[in-house]
Design a protein around this motif. Sequence first.
Motif, mmCIF file in Angstrom:
data_model
loop_
_atom_site.group_PDB
_atom_site.id
_atom_site.type_symbol
_atom_site.label_atom_id
_atom_site.label_comp_id
_atom_site.label_asym_id
_atom_site.label_seq_id
_atom_site.Cartn_x
_atom_site.Cartn_y
_atom_site.Cartn_z
ATOM 1 N N HIS A 116 -13.653 2.677 -2.354
ATOM 2 C CA HIS A 116 -13.128 3.940 -1.872
ATOM 3 C C HIS A 116 -11.612 3.846 -1.831
ATOM 4 C CE1 HIS A 116 -17.296 4.462 -0.663
ATOM 5 N NE2 HIS A 116 -17.034 5.752 -0.558
ATOM 6 N N LEU A 117 -10.962 4.984 -1.822
ATOM 7 C CA LEU A 117 -9.503 5.037 -1.810
ATOM 8 C C LEU A 117 -9.077 6.130 -0.849
ATOM 9 C CD1 LEU A 117 -6.878 3.975 -3.172
ATOM 10 C CD2 LEU A 117 -7.132 5.827 -4.821
ATOM 11 N N ALA A 118 -8.188 5.795 0.083
ATOM 12 C CA ALA A 118 -7.651 6.773 1.030
ATOM 13 C C ALA A 118 -6.171 6.962 0.721
ATOM 14 C CB ALA A 118 -7.832 6.288 2.462
ATOM 15 N N VAL A 119 -5.779 8.198 0.463
ATOM 16 C CA VAL A 119 -4.388 8.519 0.156
ATOM 17 C C VAL A 119 -3.858 9.426 1.258
ATOM 18 C CG1 VAL A 119 -2.813 9.585 -1.519
ATOM 19 C CG2 VAL A 119 -4.810 8.312 -2.320
ATOM 20 N N GLY A 120 -2.723 9.037 1.830
ATOM 21 C CA GLY A 120 -2.107 9.821 2.902
ATOM 22 C C GLY A 120 -1.376 11.030 2.351
ATOM 23 N N PRO A 121 -0.728 11.778 3.241
ATOM 24 C CA PRO A 121 0.042 12.961 2.807
ATOM 25 C C PRO A 121 1.121 12.572 1.791
ATOM 26 C CG PRO A 121 -0.154 12.880 5.187
ATOM 27 C CD PRO A 121 -0.681 11.590 4.677
ATOM 28 N N LEU A 122 1.324 13.450 0.820
ATOM 29 C CA LEU A 122 2.303 13.190 -0.232
ATOM 30 C C LEU A 122 3.679 13.734 0.162
ATOM 31 C CD1 LEU A 122 0.219 14.281 -3.378
ATOM 32 C CD2 LEU A 122 0.520 11.983 -2.476
ATOM 33 N N ALA A 123 4.697 12.945 -0.062
ATOM 34 C CA ALA A 123 6.086 13.402 0.041
ATOM 35 C C ALA A 123 6.523 13.705 -1.395
ATOM 36 C CB ALA A 123 6.958 12.323 0.660
ATOM 37 N N ILE A 124 6.819 14.976 -1.678
ATOM 38 C CA ILE A 124 7.076 15.423 -3.052
ATOM 39 C C ILE A 124 8.475 16.011 -3.136
ATOM 40 C CG2 ILE A 124 6.268 16.925 -4.919
ATOM 41 C CD1 ILE A 124 3.542 17.050 -3.452
ATOM 42 N N THR A 125 9.197 15.704 -4.224
ATOM 43 C CA THR A 125 10.484 16.349 -4.462
ATOM 44 C C THR A 125 10.228 17.815 -4.819
ATOM 45 O OG1 THR A 125 10.470 15.677 -6.786
ATOM 46 C CG2 THR A 125 11.606 14.216 -5.229
ATOM 47 N N ALA B 140 5.623 10.175 -3.169
ATOM 48 C CA ALA B 140 5.362 8.911 -2.470
ATOM 49 C C ALA B 140 4.312 9.181 -1.403
ATOM 50 C CB ALA B 140 6.638 8.374 -1.839
ATOM 51 N N ALA B 141 3.537 8.162 -1.090
ATOM 52 C CA ALA B 141 2.486 8.274 -0.074
ATOM 53 C C ALA B 141 1.996 6.881 0.268
ATOM 54 C CB ALA B 141 1.323 9.120 -0.583
ATOM 55 N N THR B 142 1.205 6.784 1.324
ATOM 56 C CA THR B 142 0.490 5.534 1.582
ATOM 57 C C THR B 142 -0.884 5.668 0.933
ATOM 58 O OG1 THR B 142 -0.337 6.395 3.682
ATOM 59 C CG2 THR B 142 1.658 5.039 3.767
ATOM 60 N N ALA B 143 -1.381 4.577 0.407
ATOM 61 C CA ALA B 143 -2.694 4.598 -0.250
ATOM 62 C C ALA B 143 -3.386 3.274 0.035
ATOM 63 C CB ALA B 143 -2.540 4.800 -1.746
ATOM 64 N N PHE B 144 -4.596 3.360 0.563
ATOM 65 C CA PHE B 144 -5.349 2.175 0.949
ATOM 66 C C PHE B 144 -6.650 2.073 0.175
ATOM 67 C CE2 PHE B 144 -2.809 3.232 4.650
ATOM 68 C CZ PHE B 144 -2.245 1.998 4.959
ATOM 69 N N TYR C 291 0.818 -1.222 0.000
ATOM 70 C CA TYR C 291 0.000 0.000 0.000
ATOM 71 C C TYR C 291 0.847 1.265 0.000
ATOM 72 C CZ TYR C 291 -3.442 -3.518 1.031
ATOM 73 O OH TYR C 291 -4.201 -4.646 0.986
ATOM 74 N N ARG C 292 1.956 1.213 -0.718
ATOM 75 C CA ARG C 292 2.796 2.404 -0.922
ATOM 76 C C ARG C 292 2.546 2.901 -2.336
ATOM 77 N NH1 ARG C 292 7.688 -0.828 1.379
ATOM 78 N NH2 ARG C 292 7.450 -1.658 -0.713
ATOM 79 N N ALA C 293 2.133 4.141 -2.417
ATOM 80 C CA ALA C 293 1.936 4.764 -3.725
ATOM 81 C C ALA C 293 3.190 5.565 -4.041
ATOM 82 C CB ALA C 293 0.724 5.682 -3.707
ATOM 83 N N ARG C 294 3.629 5.469 -5.263
ATOM 84 C CA ARG C 294 4.750 6.293 -5.707
ATOM 85 C C ARG C 294 4.513 6.625 -7.171
ATOM 86 N NH1 ARG C 294 6.250 1.128 -5.436
ATOM 87 N NH2 ARG C 294 7.460 0.238 -7.134
ATOM 88 N N GLY C 295 5.040 7.753 -7.582
ATOM 89 C CA GLY C 295 4.792 8.127 -8.960
ATOM 90 C C GLY C 295 5.463 9.415 -9.352
ATOM 91 N N PHE C 296 4.979 9.945 -10.472
ATOM 92 C CA PHE C 296 5.528 11.127 -11.108
ATOM 93 C C PHE C 296 4.380 12.087 -11.372
ATOM 94 C CE2 PHE C 296 6.671 13.169 -15.218
ATOM 95 C CZ PHE C 296 7.789 13.868 -14.788
#
Length: 157
Positions: A101-110, A91-95, A79-84
């Motif tokens: 339904h989809l829950a996405v946590g806070p995003l860590a962004i470059t 990167a974020a957690t996504a459940f 349940y780790r989301a990563r992308g561009f």
Amino acid sequence: MAAAAGAVALVAFATQASAQAILGYGQKNRDKPDQKQYIPPAKAQEKIFPLDSTWTAVSLNGRPFAGADRPSFIIDKQYRARGFGGCNTFAATAFPLKEQHLAVGPLAITKKSCDKAVSAAEMQFFTAFRTSAQWDIVGSQLVIKSQAGELRFDRAL
């Protein structure tokens, strides 16, 4: 003797008539008008979120993403989301939850410096992805609905 035989026949007939009434035999019990039988509504088949698949953004609220560097993401089995996002990676957690339904946590962004138009489109993508609420597979596309609009994705090869 004839009277006794008549009485036995009468009792047998009465017994048979009452048995038919109890068991539901007879013309009046066979020819009931069509009664609608209650059938409980079928629950929609729950879809399973496609983990470990890379998805490339097609559009946000009907507006296509321009350029070769379209946003994309993957959610793995942990349940780790990563992308561009179009310029920066995230990167974020996504459940995936019940009832699609989809829950996405806070995003860590470059924090890469980007063109203003690309940065604006990227921020709209990040906002829509972060606030995602429901998802569905429509045809071959993944559709994510959020407070910020509707994201459509194609599966990447």
